[in-house]
Design an enzyme around this catalytic site. Sequence first.
Site: not given
Ligand code: DGL
Length: 263
Positions: A70, A180
């Site tokens: 993440c 993301c």
């Molecule tokens: N998947 C996450 C990232 O790589 C964040 C998504 C979220 O919860 O806003 O930033």
Amino acid sequence: MKIGIFDSGIGGLSVLHQAMLTLPEADYIFYADVDHVPYGEKTREEVREFVDHAVGFLVNKGCQAIVLACNTATSVAISYLRDKYKLPIIGIEPAVKPAVEHNHRKRVMVVATPVTAGGAKLKNLIMRFDDAHVVDVVALPGLVRFAQNDEFDSQNVINYLNNELAGYNLNDYSELVLGCTHFNYFKDSFAKIFPDDLEIIDGNMGVSNNLRNTIVKNGLFTDADKGRKGSVEYYYSDRKVESGAEMEHVRKLHERLERMRKI
Ligand code: DGL
């Protein structure tokens, strides 16, 4: 060896998917904090608290290394976690450096959540590598919501992207950096609206190679691991994913990610 892979939601499955190919010998625990997704629209303090809890959960389950799959969690909490724990903690950051190196005099667009886009970590990364000032950063929080609702290639998604990117001439871009992990599900939609020669760069291969190297370097890859096929357990927040319907959903997500991996 046991490895924890963590995200706010299903985006991190794209990292797990690649890690299972790069390091198939490991046992994985995948943790999606679905009770608190989306992180990208919360305060940094809130995100840090959620990440702290989830990583504590994975450590208690016996994980010997943690992957923050993440970008938002990495941006907010990686230094804090590395101070707190002795075990290896691997983060994911938008792949700005390779994008700038490949860009053939065209522009680079980094798409991310608002927290990552506004964070000092990304600003510093861009300052280090973007000498020619070719990088633009765009926050696309709507895609996290679409992904969590299983809406990946609909007209709504295309309309959302066209709307958010209306102020940019997409023909100016040769590189799109997925900052993301949720955005991996939308590679086909991005490919539809950008020029044909667009290169889409995600960090999944880099993180998985980094994970394998880190595991070996820390002596966590033992003789007993050689040639074995590891297992995966899935958790939604602190609940184990067990029902047939939920596992079928996870299987379908992996199937989509396998298609997206080839774009
Ligand atoms: N998947 C996450 C990232 O790589 C964040 C998504 C979220 O919860 O806003 O930033």
